[in-house]
Write a protein that holds these residues in place. Structure first.
Motif, PDB file in Angstrom:
ATOM      1  N   VAL A  63     -37.114  34.589  -5.813  1.00  0.00           N
ATOM      2  CA  VAL A  63     -36.700  33.813  -4.554  1.00  0.00           C
ATOM      3  C   VAL A  63     -35.888  35.289  -3.874  1.00  0.00           C
ATOM      4  CG1 VAL A  63     -35.081  32.088  -3.726  1.00  0.00           C
ATOM      5  CG2 VAL A  63     -36.630  31.601  -5.485  1.00  0.00           C
ATOM      6  N   VAL A  64     -35.826  35.074  -2.666  1.00  0.00           N
ATOM      7  CA  VAL A  64     -35.058  36.107  -2.099  1.00  0.00           C
ATOM      8  C   VAL A  64     -34.332  35.162  -0.917  1.00  0.00           C
ATOM      9  CG1 VAL A  64     -35.026  37.999  -0.218  1.00  0.00           C
ATOM     10  CG2 VAL A  64     -36.728  37.901  -2.030  1.00  0.00           C
ATOM     11  N   PRO A  65     -32.983  35.168  -1.277  1.00  0.00           N
ATOM     12  CA  PRO A  65     -32.040  34.497  -0.512  1.00  0.00           C
ATOM     13  C   PRO A  65     -31.689  35.409   0.817  1.00  0.00           C
ATOM     14  CG  PRO A  65     -30.604  35.400  -2.101  1.00  0.00           C
ATOM     15  CD  PRO A  65     -32.218  35.802  -2.533  1.00  0.00           C
ATOM     16  N   GLN A  66     -31.692  34.650   1.929  1.00  0.00           N
ATOM     17  CA  GLN A  66     -31.459  35.200   3.191  1.00  0.00           C
ATOM     18  C   GLN A  66     -30.288  34.315   3.986  1.00  0.00           C
ATOM     19  OE1 GLN A  66     -34.219  35.403   6.598  1.00  0.00           O
ATOM     20  NE2 GLN A  66     -34.582  37.338   5.607  1.00  0.00           N
ATOM     21  N   GLY A  67     -29.170  35.099   4.325  1.00  0.00           N
ATOM     22  CA  GLY A  67     -28.286  34.432   5.111  1.00  0.00           C
ATOM     23  C   GLY A  67     -28.682  34.822   6.727  1.00  0.00           C
ATOM     24  N   GLY A  68     -27.951  35.515   7.131  1.00  0.00           N
ATOM     25  CA  GLY A  68     -28.432  36.191   8.685  1.00  0.00           C
ATOM     26  C   GLY A  68     -29.250  37.214   8.832  1.00  0.00           C
ATOM     27  N   ALA A  82     -40.428  42.022  -4.971  1.00  0.00           N
ATOM     28  CA  ALA A  82     -40.233  40.550  -4.423  1.00  0.00           C
ATOM     29  C   ALA A  82     -41.385  40.250  -3.523  1.00  0.00           C
ATOM     30  CB  ALA A  82     -38.677  40.605  -3.804  1.00  0.00           C
ATOM     31  N   ALA A  83     -42.483  40.868  -3.141  1.00  0.00           N
ATOM     32  CA  ALA A  83     -43.380  40.769  -2.169  1.00  0.00           C
ATOM     33  C   ALA A  83     -44.041  39.546  -2.638  1.00  0.00           C
ATOM     34  CB  ALA A  83     -44.232  41.824  -2.140  1.00  0.00           C
ATOM     35  N   GLY A  84     -44.231  38.664  -1.634  1.00  0.00           N
ATOM     36  CA  GLY A  84     -44.688  37.151  -2.308  1.00  0.00           C
ATOM     37  C   GLY A  84     -43.871  35.977  -2.973  1.00  0.00           C
ATOM     38  N   ALA A  85     -42.665  36.460  -2.624  1.00  0.00           N
ATOM     39  CA  ALA A  85     -41.491  35.464  -2.926  1.00  0.00           C
ATOM     40  C   ALA A  85     -41.311  34.522  -1.839  1.00  0.00           C
ATOM     41  CB  ALA A  85     -40.213  36.310  -3.210  1.00  0.00           C
ATOM     42  N   VAL A  86     -40.560  33.475  -2.491  1.00  0.00           N
ATOM     43  CA  VAL A  86     -40.265  32.406  -1.459  1.00  0.00           C
ATOM     44  C   VAL A  86     -39.082  32.830  -0.730  1.00  0.00           C
ATOM     45  CG1 VAL A  86     -39.119  30.109  -1.111  1.00  0.00           C
ATOM     46  CG2 VAL A  86     -41.334  30.305  -2.553  1.00  0.00           C
ATOM     47  N   LEU A  87     -38.982  33.277   0.508  1.00  0.00           N
ATOM     48  CA  LEU A  87     -37.709  33.412   1.046  1.00  0.00           C
ATOM     49  C   LEU A  87     -36.830  32.224   1.313  1.00  0.00           C
ATOM     50  CD1 LEU A  87     -37.662  36.204   3.816  1.00  0.00           C
ATOM     51  CD2 LEU A  87     -36.008  34.196   3.895  1.00  0.00           C
ATOM     52  N   LEU A  88     -35.623  32.339   0.774  1.00  0.00           N
ATOM     53  CA  LEU A  88     -34.836  31.108   1.003  1.00  0.00           C
ATOM     54  C   LEU A  88     -33.712  31.459   2.020  1.00  0.00           C
ATOM     55  CD1 LEU A  88     -33.728  28.416  -0.216  1.00  0.00           C
ATOM     56  CD2 LEU A  88     -32.479  29.618  -1.778  1.00  0.00           C
ATOM     57  N   LEU A  90     -30.683  30.501   4.625  1.00  0.00           N
ATOM     58  CA  LEU A  90     -29.481  29.566   4.143  1.00  0.00           C
ATOM     59  C   LEU A  90     -29.082  29.156   5.956  1.00  0.00           C
ATOM     60  CD1 LEU A  90     -28.017  31.438   1.254  1.00  0.00           C
ATOM     61  CD2 LEU A  90     -29.449  29.466   1.021  1.00  0.00           C
ATOM     62  N   ARG A  91     -29.816  29.490   6.878  1.00  0.00           N
ATOM     63  CA  ARG A  91     -29.193  29.432   8.086  1.00  0.00           C
ATOM     64  C   ARG A  91     -29.093  27.772   8.277  1.00  0.00           C
ATOM     65  NH1 ARG A  91     -33.757  32.916  11.612  1.00  0.00           N
ATOM     66  NH2 ARG A  91     -33.065  34.821  10.700  1.00  0.00           N
ATOM     67  N   ARG A  92     -29.573  26.852   7.879  1.00  0.00           N
ATOM     68  CA  ARG A  92     -29.271  25.460   8.179  1.00  0.00           C
ATOM     69  C   ARG A  92     -28.110  24.807   7.429  1.00  0.00           C
ATOM     70  NH1 ARG A  92     -33.885  21.847   6.878  1.00  0.00           N
ATOM     71  NH2 ARG A  92     -32.944  20.390   8.244  1.00  0.00           N
ATOM     72  N   LEU A  93     -27.768  25.656   6.390  1.00  0.00           N
ATOM     73  CA  LEU A  93     -26.573  25.308   5.695  1.00  0.00           C
ATOM     74  C   LEU A  93     -25.385  25.126   6.426  1.00  0.00           C
ATOM     75  CD1 LEU A  93     -27.367  26.515   2.262  1.00  0.00           C
ATOM     76  CD2 LEU A  93     -27.488  24.234   2.969  1.00  0.00           C
TER      77      LEU A  93
END
Length: 93
Positions: A63-68, A82-88, A90-93
Motif C-alpha cells: 500500500v502506498v498512502p497518498q495525501g495531497g 511499490a509498483a503494482g501497489a494499491v494507492l491509498l 486520503l483525499r476523501r477523509l
C-alpha cells in the motif's frame, strides 16, 4: 480477488483502475516521479481505511498512502518496489 474485495468495501466509484483516471494519482506534482498502481482506493472513513489495509494484507499487496501528492521525493507514487501497489488516496477523509 483484490479489486472485487476493494469494491465491496468502497463501492465501484471509489476503486479506480482505468489508467486514464489513475495517471494523476500515479505521477507526483513535479512530474519527476511516476509509477503504476494496481488500483487507487479512495476511502471516506477511518473504518474504510482499516478495511482496505486488511484486504491488501490478505492479498499480499503493498500500500502506498497518498495525501495531497505534493511531496518532492516521489514517496506518494507507487514506483520501484511499490509498483503494482494499491494507492491509498486520503483525499476523501
Amino acid at each position: 480477488m483484490l479489486i472485487t474485495d476493494l469494491v465491496g468495501v468502497l463501492g465501484a466509484a471509489h476503486v479506480l483502475t482505468d489508467p486514464d483516471v489513475t495517471v494523476s494519482y500515479e505521477t507526483d506534482w513535479t512530474g519527476a516521479f511516476r509509477g503504476r498502481a494496481a488500483a487507487v482506493a479512495r476511502p471516506a472513513t477511518t473504518e474504510q481505511v482499516a478495511a482496505v489495509l486488511r484486504i491488501c494484507a490478505r492479498h499480499g499487496v503493498p500500500v502506498v498512502p497518498q495525501g495531497g501528492n505534493t511531496g518532492l521525493v516521489g514517496g506518494s507514487v507507487p514506483a520501484g518496489a511499490a509498483a503494482g501497489a494499491v494507492l491509498l488516496s486520503l483525499r476523501r477523509l
